[in-house]
Design a protein around this motif. Sequence first.
Motif, PDB file in Angstrom:
ATOM      1  N   PRO A 245      39.811  -4.379  16.538  1.00 12.60           N
ATOM      2  CA  PRO A 245      40.560  -3.239  15.983  1.00 12.60           C
ATOM      3  C   PRO A 245      39.635  -2.235  15.308  1.00 12.60           C
ATOM      4  CG  PRO A 245      41.524  -5.342  15.312  1.00 12.60           C
ATOM      5  CD  PRO A 245      40.212  -5.654  15.922  1.00 12.60           C
ATOM      6  N   ASP A 246      40.087  -0.991  15.291  1.00  9.81           N
ATOM      7  CA  ASP A 246      39.339   0.060  14.598  1.00  9.81           C
ATOM      8  C   ASP A 246      39.611   0.027  13.103  1.00  9.81           C
ATOM      9  OD1 ASP A 246      38.271   1.569  17.038  1.00  9.81           O
ATOM     10  OD2 ASP A 246      40.421   1.463  17.445  1.00  9.81           O
ATOM     11  N   LEU A 247      40.846  -0.368  12.743  1.00 10.73           N
ATOM     12  CA  LEU A 247      41.243  -0.466  11.343  1.00 10.73           C
ATOM     13  C   LEU A 247      42.124  -1.692  11.176  1.00 10.73           C
ATOM     14  CD1 LEU A 247      42.153   3.298  10.966  1.00 10.73           C
ATOM     15  CD2 LEU A 247      40.392   2.176   9.572  1.00 10.73           C
ATOM     16  N   VAL A 248      41.934  -2.426  10.093  1.00  6.73           N
ATOM     17  CA  VAL A 248      42.724  -3.625   9.802  1.00  6.73           C
ATOM     18  C   VAL A 248      43.230  -3.536   8.361  1.00  6.73           C
ATOM     19  CG1 VAL A 248      42.657  -6.130   9.516  1.00  6.73           C
ATOM     20  CG2 VAL A 248      41.502  -5.072  11.467  1.00  6.73           C
ATOM     21  N   CYS A 249      44.502  -3.843   8.172  1.00  8.08           N
ATOM     22  CA  CYS A 249      45.123  -3.797   6.849  1.00  8.08           C
ATOM     23  C   CYS A 249      45.404  -5.209   6.347  1.00  8.08           C
ATOM     24  CB  CYS A 249      46.435  -3.026   6.910  1.00  8.08           C
ATOM     25  SG  CYS A 249      46.288  -1.367   7.605  1.00  8.08           S
ATOM     26  N   VAL A 250      44.987  -5.502   5.118  1.00  9.73           N
ATOM     27  CA  VAL A 250      45.283  -6.788   4.497  1.00  9.73           C
ATOM     28  C   VAL A 250      45.779  -6.557   3.077  1.00  9.73           C
ATOM     29  CG1 VAL A 250      43.599  -8.058   5.887  1.00  9.73           C
ATOM     30  CG2 VAL A 250      42.919  -7.140   3.670  1.00  9.73           C
ATOM     31  N   ALA A 251      46.468  -7.543   2.537  1.00  9.90           N
ATOM     32  CA  ALA A 251      46.960  -7.492   1.151  1.00  9.90           C
ATOM     33  C   ALA A 251      47.503  -8.868   0.796  1.00  9.90           C
ATOM     34  CB  ALA A 251      48.020  -6.397   0.980  1.00  9.90           C
TER      35      ALA A 251
ATOM     36  N   ALA B 102      44.642  -5.273  26.042  1.00  5.61           N
ATOM     37  CA  ALA B 102      44.974  -4.214  26.987  1.00  5.61           C
ATOM     38  C   ALA B 102      45.337  -2.922  26.260  1.00  5.61           C
ATOM     39  CB  ALA B 102      46.122  -4.658  27.896  1.00  5.61           C
ATOM     40  N   ALA B 103      46.066  -3.044  25.151  1.00  3.59           N
ATOM     41  CA  ALA B 103      46.431  -1.867  24.367  1.00  3.59           C
ATOM     42  C   ALA B 103      45.181  -1.189  23.813  1.00  3.59           C
ATOM     43  CB  ALA B 103      47.358  -2.266  23.226  1.00  3.59           C
ATOM     44  N   GLN B 104      44.244  -1.981  23.349  1.00  2.54           N
ATOM     45  CA  GLN B 104      42.984  -1.449  22.827  1.00  2.54           C
ATOM     46  C   GLN B 104      42.256  -0.628  23.877  1.00  2.54           C
ATOM     47  OE1 GLN B 104      40.125  -4.013  20.394  1.00  2.54           O
ATOM     48  NE2 GLN B 104      39.216  -4.120  22.431  1.00  2.54           N
ATOM     49  N   GLU B 105      42.205  -1.126  25.091  1.00  2.00           N
ATOM     50  CA  GLU B 105      41.520  -0.413  26.169  1.00  2.00           C
ATOM     51  C   GLU B 105      42.221   0.905  26.494  1.00  2.00           C
ATOM     52  OE1 GLU B 105      41.365  -3.249  29.313  1.00  2.00           O
ATOM     53  OE2 GLU B 105      39.804  -4.471  28.353  1.00  2.00           O
ATOM     54  N   LEU B 106      43.548   0.891  26.535  1.00  2.38           N
ATOM     55  CA  LEU B 106      44.298   2.121  26.800  1.00  2.38           C
ATOM     56  C   LEU B 106      44.084   3.144  25.689  1.00  2.38           C
ATOM     57  CD1 LEU B 106      47.715   0.663  28.059  1.00  2.38           C
ATOM     58  CD2 LEU B 106      46.000   1.856  29.439  1.00  2.38           C
ATOM     59  N   LEU B 107      44.112   2.687  24.455  1.00  2.00           N
ATOM     60  CA  LEU B 107      43.937   3.580  23.318  1.00  2.00           C
ATOM     61  C   LEU B 107      42.560   4.233  23.328  1.00  2.00           C
ATOM     62  CD1 LEU B 107      45.591   1.233  20.708  1.00  2.00           C
ATOM     63  CD2 LEU B 107      46.374   3.564  21.163  1.00  2.00           C
ATOM     64  N   HIS B 108      41.543   3.427  23.508  1.00  2.00           N
ATOM     65  CA  HIS B 108      40.183   3.959  23.465  1.00  2.00           C
ATOM     66  C   HIS B 108      39.901   4.900  24.625  1.00  2.00           C
ATOM     67  CE1 HIS B 108      38.635   0.477  20.684  1.00  2.00           C
ATOM     68  NE2 HIS B 108      39.463   1.310  20.092  1.00  2.00           N
TER      69      HIS B 108
END
Length: 461
Positions: free
Chosen positions: A259-265, A221-227
């Motif tokens: 997601p548009d961007l994903v962070c890993v480490a 739902a957050a993804q839809e609102l953001l886009h």
Amino acid sequence: MTKEFDLAALLAERGAERYELHTRYLNHQLPRMLHTIGFDKVYVRAEGAHFWDADGGDHLDMLAGFGVMGLGRHHPVVRQALHDVLDASLADLTRFDCQPLPGLLAEKLLAHSPHLDRVFFGNSGTEAVETALKFARYATGKPRVLYCSHAFHGLTTGSLSVNGEDGFRDGFAPLLPDTAIELGDLDALERELRKGDVAAFVVEPIQGKGVHEAPPGFLRAAQELLHARGALLIVDEVQTGLGRTGDFYAYQHEDGVEPDLVCVAKALSGGYVPVGATLGKDWIFKKVYSSMDRVLVHSASFGSNAQAMAAGLAVLSVMENEGTVAHVRRIGELLSSRLKELVPRYELLKEIRGRGLMIGIEFGRPSSLGLRSRWTMLQAARKGLFAQMVVVPLLQRHRILTQVSGDHLEVIKLIPPLIIDEEDVDRFVTAFTAAMDDAHGGGGLMWDFGKTLVKQAVAQR
């Protein structure tokens, strides 16, 4: 002839000075804290999910270096890969060529990351977040980033701007334009988006502090609102990624999240060479690196170095060949279910939550008068002391390393190496049961230690 550097001799000669050296030259509060809680041990060897102290005691690691040791310590495949890359004498970090290892690791990471197209390699989780923040602001042309209360995304200035704890932020202002919302609060997210200046929303699918999972359907739902408002979804998988929660990424537990961007480490390092990666959509990277003039507009001096890339490739190879993600689902369910069986048995035990091998054990106010008075004493001195009162005997009596999941929280977080087995689960549950028996006994060493913690908390005010 000049004597060659001898690391073994240096450690043999001066290794016993470790706490003194830290006190004199590094963060002097770290050895002070370790001495205070009885964690000032001397560890001499480690392998897999275990390490040994100077007395030969075998310790079970349920912390994994805050998640770095995903495959445990000194996995033979990762270790061999590093020997091989050093022996290859590669022309590394010339900065003006394209070595094969970064491309190969990017290809392998993206194979596990549907809907993402490109990778930037840095050196840590906070650098991965910094990259995502920069890319999102540039790609959208907007300045503000939303984040969640109690979030942790790193401690450099940009990632600190989206850190949800005042204790980390205090004294370091001014930071980037930012606004915090509660995890799961779609109304607050939509309200902020209507202001038109939001570049992105950065979120942990499961918050490390307290081990709180995003509510079902929230990320989608957050993804839809953001886009809909031209903003981006950044998912921070620095701790939750690479199999930790029983899927390759934690966001993959919810259908339709892209997601548009994903962070890993963390675990990508194999526990050897620091590495961070920011994965993103093609259009974002092409907008940031829009021309040859901008080829170095975002870079890292040690990013994509051969040792880090080799470690990352070895880690992903091990995960695929050994079925690590499926193993985490099975062992995580076993550990979680056995701990949940204890909740009705102990009134101080409130809840077991989490996914895979990221589990939160929360304690709460007991109902019986005797225990309630002791609980109140600890809470009045400092919230979080009871959880610390459990962590200490787990190490001192049972040789099991755990952590309290954040300051002022009555939560222990379990993030063991992803390779723990049934025997390790049984060892932890047995030790934890003994600790809870002691706590509910109303006396004993645990409550004596609790009184010591109270005195120290009061003295520090």
